[in-house]
Design a protein around this motif. Sequence first.
Motif, mmCIF file in Angstrom:
data_model
loop_
_atom_site.group_PDB
_atom_site.id
_atom_site.type_symbol
_atom_site.label_atom_id
_atom_site.label_comp_id
_atom_site.label_asym_id
_atom_site.label_seq_id
_atom_site.Cartn_x
_atom_site.Cartn_y
_atom_site.Cartn_z
ATOM 1 N N ASP A 196 -30.645 19.006 -53.866
ATOM 2 C CA ASP A 196 -31.224 19.342 -52.975
ATOM 3 C C ASP A 196 -29.972 19.248 -51.503
ATOM 4 N N LEU A 197 -29.608 20.781 -51.194
ATOM 5 C CA LEU A 197 -28.528 21.447 -50.207
ATOM 6 C C LEU A 197 -28.708 21.001 -48.615
ATOM 7 N N GLY A 198 -30.477 20.818 -48.472
ATOM 8 C CA GLY A 198 -30.305 20.378 -47.611
ATOM 9 C C GLY A 198 -29.817 18.417 -46.706
ATOM 10 N N ALA A 199 -30.151 17.707 -47.938
ATOM 11 C CA ALA A 199 -29.609 16.234 -47.973
ATOM 12 C C ALA A 199 -28.494 15.863 -47.927
ATOM 13 N N PHE A 200 -27.628 17.010 -47.733
ATOM 14 C CA PHE A 200 -25.934 16.371 -47.908
ATOM 15 C C PHE A 200 -25.387 16.710 -46.402
ATOM 16 N N ASP A 201 -24.137 16.690 -46.172
ATOM 17 C CA ASP A 201 -24.012 16.583 -45.024
ATOM 18 C C ASP A 201 -22.580 17.382 -45.152
ATOM 19 N N HIS A 202 -21.759 18.139 -44.761
ATOM 20 C CA HIS A 202 -20.733 18.649 -45.003
ATOM 21 C C HIS A 202 -19.990 17.486 -43.414
ATOM 22 N N GLU A 203 -18.302 17.072 -43.833
ATOM 23 C CA GLU A 203 -18.202 16.185 -43.131
ATOM 24 C C GLU A 203 -15.765 16.098 -43.441
ATOM 25 N N ARG A 239 -15.781 16.285 -47.737
ATOM 26 C CA ARG A 239 -16.691 15.263 -48.390
ATOM 27 C C ARG A 239 -17.908 15.704 -48.128
ATOM 28 N N LEU A 240 -18.743 15.939 -48.951
ATOM 29 C CA LEU A 240 -20.201 15.791 -48.856
ATOM 30 C C LEU A 240 -21.378 14.173 -48.981
ATOM 31 N N VAL A 241 -21.505 13.895 -47.498
ATOM 32 C CA VAL A 241 -22.298 12.757 -47.848
ATOM 33 C C VAL A 241 -23.919 13.086 -47.542
ATOM 34 N N SER A 242 -24.490 12.287 -48.616
ATOM 35 C CA SER A 242 -25.566 12.418 -48.708
ATOM 36 C C SER A 242 -26.853 11.691 -46.994
ATOM 37 N N ARG A 243 -27.856 12.049 -47.173
ATOM 38 C CA ARG A 243 -28.120 12.489 -45.404
ATOM 39 C C ARG A 243 -29.174 10.885 -46.395
ATOM 40 N N LYS A 244 -29.929 10.786 -47.122
ATOM 41 C CA LYS A 244 -30.762 9.434 -47.881
ATOM 42 C C LYS A 244 -30.616 9.107 -49.376
ATOM 43 N N ASP A 245 -31.027 7.621 -49.376
ATOM 44 C CA ASP A 245 -31.049 7.589 -51.248
ATOM 45 C C ASP A 245 -32.176 8.808 -52.055
ATOM 46 N N ALA A 300 -20.669 9.001 -49.775
ATOM 47 C CA ALA A 300 -19.611 9.864 -49.859
ATOM 48 C C ALA A 300 -19.202 10.873 -51.259
ATOM 49 N N ILE A 301 -19.430 12.299 -51.799
ATOM 50 C CA ILE A 301 -19.296 12.969 -52.651
ATOM 51 C C ILE A 301 -17.768 13.190 -52.120
#
Length: 320
Positions: A233-240, A253-259, A276-277
């Motif tokens: 779900d691309l909407g559930a990750f933030d760019h950092e 990184r791509l940081v997960s907004r939720k479990d 983070a990925i």
Amino acid sequence: MAGETARAPRPAESAVDFARDVVDGLSKPRKSLSCRFFYDARGSRLFEIITRLPDYYPTRAEAAILAANAARMIEDAREDAALVEFGSGSSRKTEILLEQAPALGAYAPIDVSDHALEDASRRLAKLFPRLAVRPIVADFCRPIRLPAEISGRRRIGFFPGSTIGNFTPAEAVGLLRSMRGALSPGGRLIVGVDLKKDVDRLLRAYNDATGVTAAFNLNLLGRINRELDGGLDLGAFDHEAVYDEREGRIEMRLVSRKDQAASIVGREFHFRRGEAIHTENSYKYTIEQFRRTARSAGWTPRRVWTDDERLFSVHELVAP
Ligand SMILES: C[S@@+](CC[C@H](N)C(=O)[O-])C[C@H]1O[C@@H](n2cnc3c(N)ncnc32)[C@H](O)[C@@H]1O
């Protein structure tokens, strides 16, 4: 053969490579994905938009250095020589060199992105009809077999875009050493390297307000969904993007907004909230640090050019 463009052959193992890299990277305790998979057709287009953003100084600074010094950089580009470019992308900067090298015999752009290679090769063949353009779809981290038409000529390497910064300093030494092997004997390499600078300036370049860099980073997840039957779900990750002062590198990184959990190539991966990925490193060098790195790889650093603000550097390395 001059003036014709050879079609870039597509290596059969690329989808398998991508699947292996994704499964390995997302199975690690600290998740990561390799930045070389950013550049599918959409990723290459987004990167071109990034290069034109007001805060993304590297492309403008490097192009200005090339424009001011291309004639001197490429003064030995005669009929018997070939320009070999590593990670050529759109080859826009290459045009600046080619304009100053009308006698050059051949140009071999190497990239993992066949889309970028095909677009660039078609454009360059029109712009420089006397030049033999020989695109190669390949991972430049692996041994590269240059076609006889290229390996039979004196080779001038070109490695712009600070792509060298995507590798750790130890990996950079190994990569520069293998490029020396591909360009020798008598090889020369022109390499673009981003310089250490004010942290705010760095952070602005990787966190643009328009969100294009975020879209570029998230496209890696989109590519997994498209090519590896992924359910991310691309909407559930933030760019950092952060600067690690000790390492001297920007980390994306791509940081997960939720479990959350997602299936990729039939396997289930879990992401904790805030996990983070890691997707890219971009190391910054001082001029002397890079010259030391090049020496460790067996090159002799010769001339170095910078822009007026000393944001970026272009180094000439010669094989001893
Ligand atoms: C930062 S962009 C630079 C593009 C262009 N050289 C420039 O300076 O604007 C990096 C380019 O290198 C390519 N690339 C990244 N890793 C690669 C690899 N391991 N082998 C071949 N090409 C690679 C990407 O597809 C992309 O086109």
